[in-house]
Design a protein around this motif. Sequence first.
Motif, PDB file in Angstrom:
ATOM      1  N   GLU A  50      18.116 -48.926 -16.049  1.00  0.00           N
ATOM      2  CA  GLU A  50      17.353 -48.670 -17.281  1.00  0.00           C
ATOM      3  C   GLU A  50      15.978 -48.086 -16.975  1.00  0.00           C
ATOM      4  O   GLU A  50      15.346 -48.427 -15.973  1.00  0.00           O
ATOM      5  CB  GLU A  50      17.152 -49.973 -18.082  1.00  0.00           C
ATOM      6  CG  GLU A  50      18.430 -50.614 -18.573  1.00  0.00           C
ATOM      7  CD  GLU A  50      18.976 -51.606 -17.573  1.00  0.00           C
ATOM      8  OE1 GLU A  50      19.980 -52.248 -17.897  1.00  0.00           O
ATOM      9  OE2 GLU A  50      18.397 -51.729 -16.475  1.00  0.00           O
ATOM     10  N   ARG A  85      20.249 -50.303 -23.816  1.00  0.00           N
ATOM     11  CA  ARG A  85      21.107 -50.829 -22.759  1.00  0.00           C
ATOM     12  C   ARG A  85      20.572 -52.171 -22.257  1.00  0.00           C
ATOM     13  O   ARG A  85      19.360 -52.363 -22.113  1.00  0.00           O
ATOM     14  CB  ARG A  85      21.166 -49.820 -21.602  1.00  0.00           C
ATOM     15  CG  ARG A  85      22.004 -50.237 -20.420  1.00  0.00           C
ATOM     16  CD  ARG A  85      21.757 -49.250 -19.271  1.00  0.00           C
ATOM     17  NE  ARG A  85      22.550 -49.597 -18.113  1.00  0.00           N
ATOM     18  CZ  ARG A  85      23.765 -49.140 -17.887  1.00  0.00           C
ATOM     19  NH1 ARG A  85      24.332 -48.301 -18.735  1.00  0.00           N
ATOM     20  NH2 ARG A  85      24.435 -49.503 -16.808  1.00  0.00           N
ATOM     21  N   GLU A  99      27.065 -55.551 -18.174  1.00  0.00           N
ATOM     22  CA  GLU A  99      26.242 -54.537 -18.823  1.00  0.00           C
ATOM     23  C   GLU A  99      26.685 -54.380 -20.274  1.00  0.00           C
ATOM     24  O   GLU A  99      27.876 -54.423 -20.572  1.00  0.00           O
ATOM     25  CB  GLU A  99      26.363 -53.204 -18.089  1.00  0.00           C
ATOM     26  CG  GLU A  99      25.801 -53.250 -16.671  1.00  0.00           C
ATOM     27  CD  GLU A  99      26.058 -51.957 -15.907  1.00  0.00           C
ATOM     28  OE1 GLU A  99      25.067 -51.277 -15.571  1.00  0.00           O
ATOM     29  OE2 GLU A  99      27.236 -51.652 -15.675  1.00  0.00           O
ATOM     30  N   GLU A 101      26.199 -51.686 -23.268  1.00  0.00           N
ATOM     31  CA  GLU A 101      25.719 -50.326 -23.511  1.00  0.00           C
ATOM     32  C   GLU A 101      25.788 -49.996 -24.997  1.00  0.00           C
ATOM     33  O   GLU A 101      26.403 -50.707 -25.792  1.00  0.00           O
ATOM     34  CB  GLU A 101      26.535 -49.325 -22.695  1.00  0.00           C
ATOM     35  CG  GLU A 101      26.405 -49.540 -21.188  1.00  0.00           C
ATOM     36  CD  GLU A 101      27.202 -48.521 -20.399  1.00  0.00           C
ATOM     37  OE1 GLU A 101      28.271 -48.100 -20.880  1.00  0.00           O
ATOM     38  OE2 GLU A 101      26.750 -48.152 -19.295  1.00  0.00           O
TER      39      GLU A 101
END
Length: 469
Positions: A50, A85, A99, A101
């Motif tokens: 990020e 994100r 993660e 997204e």
Amino acid sequence: MDASTGAGGPLNLHVSEDGLYAAHVSGKGLIVHSNAASEHKEVQIARIKETGLKFLKYSRPQTAPGALNNEDLSRRRLLSANDTRISVWQLNPLEIFAEIESVEPGALAVEFGADESEVLVFHSWNTKLSIYSLETGRCSVIKSPKLAHHLGFGYRPKTKQLAILLKPETSDLLTVHEPRSYDLLNRTVLPTIDAQGLKWSPDGKWIAVWDIASAGTKVVIFTADGQLFRTYSGPSGVDDSFDLGVKQIEWSPANPQIGVSETLAVGKVNGNIDLLRARTFSSATTLSHIFPADQQAPTIWRERYVNADGDAEYAEASSSSALSMSPESAGSPRGVLAMAFSPDGLLLATVDTMRQNVVWIWSLEGTPKLASALVHEQHVRQIVWHPSTPQLLINTITNTLPAIRWWSSQDHPVIARVPVERSESGKYDVRWEGSDADSAFWFGSTEEYVIGYLSAGDCGVEFELLNSY
């Protein structure tokens, strides 16, 4: 120290709630420090994807301070997030765990949920709360959360039901949800004008919601499943025509012998604190932020400078002397600024907005009474109890010499210089390193942090440096 920064702002050192971890971002590197109070401190570095990070948050420990084991530590996680994100990091060892997204931009807050396996996202304009399960990949949605911070929601201790304040239209709502599935357990229209927050009792038996101060004293108590139990409107027999309402509330810790939170402290806008019995939620007594006239009453300590360099110490003073040295803050709205119970619930430390340089320490054993007061030259920024022993750190706003103030019922209070660079803002942060009964603590500013402890030396009590960052 565990707060998010604004968009584009630098991410400085973020210390976990229990003081066991510290993290910061340098360029594309996420740097995590652990075992900070030891000679064998550990540093791990990982590359982040990020850019423009806005949030860096730790999962909360699931066990009490001093009871942590290797399994507890292995579950701890850290999240990093920008506008679109979220990355969730395993801390031991440091590596990506999950993660998320394509997050809607403009999130007001990103937090861990009931534990390290859930992530909460409060969306812009408080339109909704998204709850992501890292175990199943499922996303639950709760519409119209009222507040995008910790006062607007809370998880029940141990069993983890979620209680949350909602504002879908004109009325405040309290809803209670099942853990994991977030199925609705109960929905209640609140008898409030503008609810300011909610707090679970540490024993998990009650939910307390307080109304805006202009509504007068109003604290609404619910059972754990969201049923209305009692509404507290102030002490009985007191003229409420000048009732200025509630500023904040605080529960006492659960009594370790009986497992029950026995007291709810209601901090008022008039500077008083009503102590409510948690069985009846009636006022047991009221504490007043006025120095007692009785010279023999509590021990009052006043900060005084001892040399031209700005070193200071506490000297015993009469209540009348302390009062004359602590003028009321001009123009400040009245109210209880801070309340904090000691870990055993037998002491309560408070700060009043009219005299923000004074820390009041109340003994709640038997009949509540003022045990001590500490009068400082500057406003108090933090009062922080050690997680397992009755020691209090006091942090004042000072742009002179960085120093920490320490109080215990067993010893003379002390003031010790801390070896960090002087901050022009005068705003330092303190936090205990709470892995066990040791008394190490963090102290620092946006530029520098140190961890150490206080020890008695030839020149009095001094800060012993363990590590610096």
